[in-house]
Scaffold this motif. Sequence first.
Motif, mmCIF file in Angstrom:
data_model
loop_
_atom_site.group_PDB
_atom_site.id
_atom_site.type_symbol
_atom_site.label_atom_id
_atom_site.label_comp_id
_atom_site.label_asym_id
_atom_site.label_seq_id
_atom_site.Cartn_x
_atom_site.Cartn_y
_atom_site.Cartn_z
ATOM 1 N N HIS A 1 36.721 118.508 -59.479
ATOM 2 C CA HIS A 1 36.367 119.161 -60.825
ATOM 3 C C HIS A 1 34.903 119.777 -60.941
ATOM 4 O O HIS A 1 34.770 120.329 -61.584
ATOM 5 C CB HIS A 1 36.645 118.331 -61.945
ATOM 6 N N LEU A 2 33.969 119.036 -60.029
ATOM 7 C CA LEU A 2 32.570 119.587 -60.340
ATOM 8 C C LEU A 2 32.012 120.574 -59.431
ATOM 9 O O LEU A 2 32.309 120.840 -58.231
ATOM 10 C CB LEU A 2 31.964 117.882 -59.881
ATOM 11 N N TRP A 3 30.999 121.239 -60.250
ATOM 12 C CA TRP A 3 30.399 122.416 -59.491
ATOM 13 C C TRP A 3 29.568 122.182 -58.554
ATOM 14 O O TRP A 3 29.322 122.877 -57.626
ATOM 15 C CB TRP A 3 29.977 123.406 -60.676
ATOM 16 N N ASP A 4 28.619 120.967 -58.886
ATOM 17 C CA ASP A 4 27.768 120.624 -57.914
ATOM 18 C C ASP A 4 28.054 119.245 -57.241
ATOM 19 O O ASP A 4 27.627 118.478 -57.795
ATOM 20 C CB ASP A 4 26.276 120.819 -58.612
ATOM 21 N N PHE B 1 25.839 115.597 -57.503
ATOM 22 C CA PHE B 1 26.669 114.486 -58.150
ATOM 23 C C PHE B 1 26.462 113.442 -57.254
ATOM 24 O O PHE B 1 26.243 112.144 -57.469
ATOM 25 C CB PHE B 1 28.092 114.711 -58.588
ATOM 26 N N LEU B 2 26.739 113.469 -55.865
ATOM 27 C CA LEU B 2 26.825 112.578 -55.107
ATOM 28 C C LEU B 2 25.431 111.791 -54.879
ATOM 29 O O LEU B 2 25.037 110.645 -54.428
ATOM 30 C CB LEU B 2 27.267 112.775 -53.541
ATOM 31 N N ALA B 3 24.176 112.875 -55.031
ATOM 32 C CA ALA B 3 22.897 112.297 -55.074
ATOM 33 C C ALA B 3 22.542 111.482 -56.083
ATOM 34 O O ALA B 3 21.925 110.508 -56.034
ATOM 35 C CB ALA B 3 22.055 113.920 -54.855
ATOM 36 N N GLU B 4 23.230 111.670 -57.345
ATOM 37 C CA GLU B 4 22.823 110.744 -58.367
ATOM 38 C C GLU B 4 23.616 109.535 -58.318
ATOM 39 O O GLU B 4 23.144 108.632 -58.737
ATOM 40 C CB GLU B 4 23.533 111.531 -59.797
ATOM 41 N N ASN C 1 26.933 113.739 -69.097
ATOM 42 C CA ASN C 1 27.172 114.749 -67.837
ATOM 43 C C ASN C 1 27.098 114.022 -66.553
ATOM 44 O O ASN C 1 26.029 113.474 -66.469
ATOM 45 C CB ASN C 1 26.182 116.063 -68.238
ATOM 46 N N LEU C 2 28.032 114.195 -65.616
ATOM 47 C CA LEU C 2 27.976 113.405 -64.451
ATOM 48 C C LEU C 2 26.837 114.301 -63.510
ATOM 49 O O LEU C 2 26.396 113.748 -62.632
ATOM 50 C CB LEU C 2 29.309 113.659 -63.569
ATOM 51 N N ALA C 3 26.393 115.507 -63.943
ATOM 52 C CA ALA C 3 25.244 115.834 -63.191
ATOM 53 C C ALA C 3 24.007 115.016 -63.159
ATOM 54 O O ALA C 3 22.987 115.052 -62.394
ATOM 55 C CB ALA C 3 24.867 117.298 -63.534
ATOM 56 N N TYR C 4 23.788 114.167 -64.379
ATOM 57 C CA TYR C 4 22.665 113.284 -64.608
ATOM 58 C C TYR C 4 22.962 112.111 -65.237
ATOM 59 O O TYR C 4 23.261 111.909 -66.456
ATOM 60 C CB TYR C 4 21.643 113.997 -65.613
ATOM 61 N N ALA D 1 32.435 107.043 -62.915
ATOM 62 C CA ALA D 1 31.725 108.373 -63.481
ATOM 63 C C ALA D 1 33.118 109.418 -63.634
ATOM 64 O O ALA D 1 33.655 109.701 -62.476
ATOM 65 C CB ALA D 1 31.109 108.783 -62.221
ATOM 66 N N GLY D 2 33.499 109.664 -64.793
ATOM 67 C CA GLY D 2 34.635 110.431 -65.026
ATOM 68 C C GLY D 2 36.012 109.495 -65.240
ATOM 69 O O GLY D 2 36.653 109.609 -64.550
ATOM 70 N N CYS D 3 36.075 109.128 -66.460
ATOM 71 C CA CYS D 3 37.040 107.799 -66.689
ATOM 72 C C CYS D 3 38.445 108.301 -67.129
ATOM 73 O O CYS D 3 39.415 107.633 -67.131
ATOM 74 C CB CYS D 3 36.471 106.786 -67.740
#
Length: 265
Positions: A125-128, A132-135, A103-106, A59-61
């Motif tokens: 780098h992530l706002w939430d 993200f960890l929940a995903e 989008n790593l949020a989903y 996730a985020g390569c």
Amino acid sequence: MTPARVAEVTTPATRAEALHLTGERTVPGIAEENYWFRRHEAAYVALLPHCVDATVLEAGCGEGYGASLLATTARRVLALDYDVPTTEHVARRYPEVAVARANLAYLPLRDGAVDVVANFQVIEHLWDQAGFLAECRRVLPENGKLLVTTPNRLTFTPDSDTPLNPFHTRELAPAELAGLLTDAGFEVETLHGLHHGEAVRTLDERYGGSIIDAQLDVVMGKLPGQAEWPDALLADVAAIDAAGFDIHGDDLDASLDLIAVAVRR
């Protein structure tokens, strides 16, 4: 005195991808980026055993070299990134990796779809971060593994809760990362730190206490690819390899990067 020279990037493609030496979008094969590339590579190498014969989501390569490395042991690797030129580059350069824009949020996967989620130098780098960890937890089965690396706030941005790196939203100290993972429904199996090993510590001594500061002194305030590098410094940076870094659980607060293995519960 050894003459300085202008750092060169050999092709238009790599020139476009080369950034200031902050560790952002690290590109392999560029002498000026080699410290950061090898520092990140050391973490990938250390975590490869967790990916053996697994279906892995990165996730985020970024540039894709890490996903390619994971593919040497994994059964299958899917690499995600939000940036279209990046995903196009990964698809061209690393055909052994499946790649998609997301989008790593989903995360675009069904529940429990992968065995391992790898998230290397991205969560800062992530706002939430909690979202993200929940995903990540959703796309992993019970006992699936989450691999996370991130700069240690205590050494990367000391004395401030506001990241100095403009690409970062929130950096984490060891206890903060552990708490975030636990709150998201993971059990922290290991939390280690990356440190300079003997070879890189020798360079620290050679350059007044910090090979990192020596590099930043060259590039800060310069456009990408325009900094003038002293030949001796560039040669020393180019000679660093992944074995120049140590990863262990001692003195976490003094580590440069945090490296966590967490298990979905």
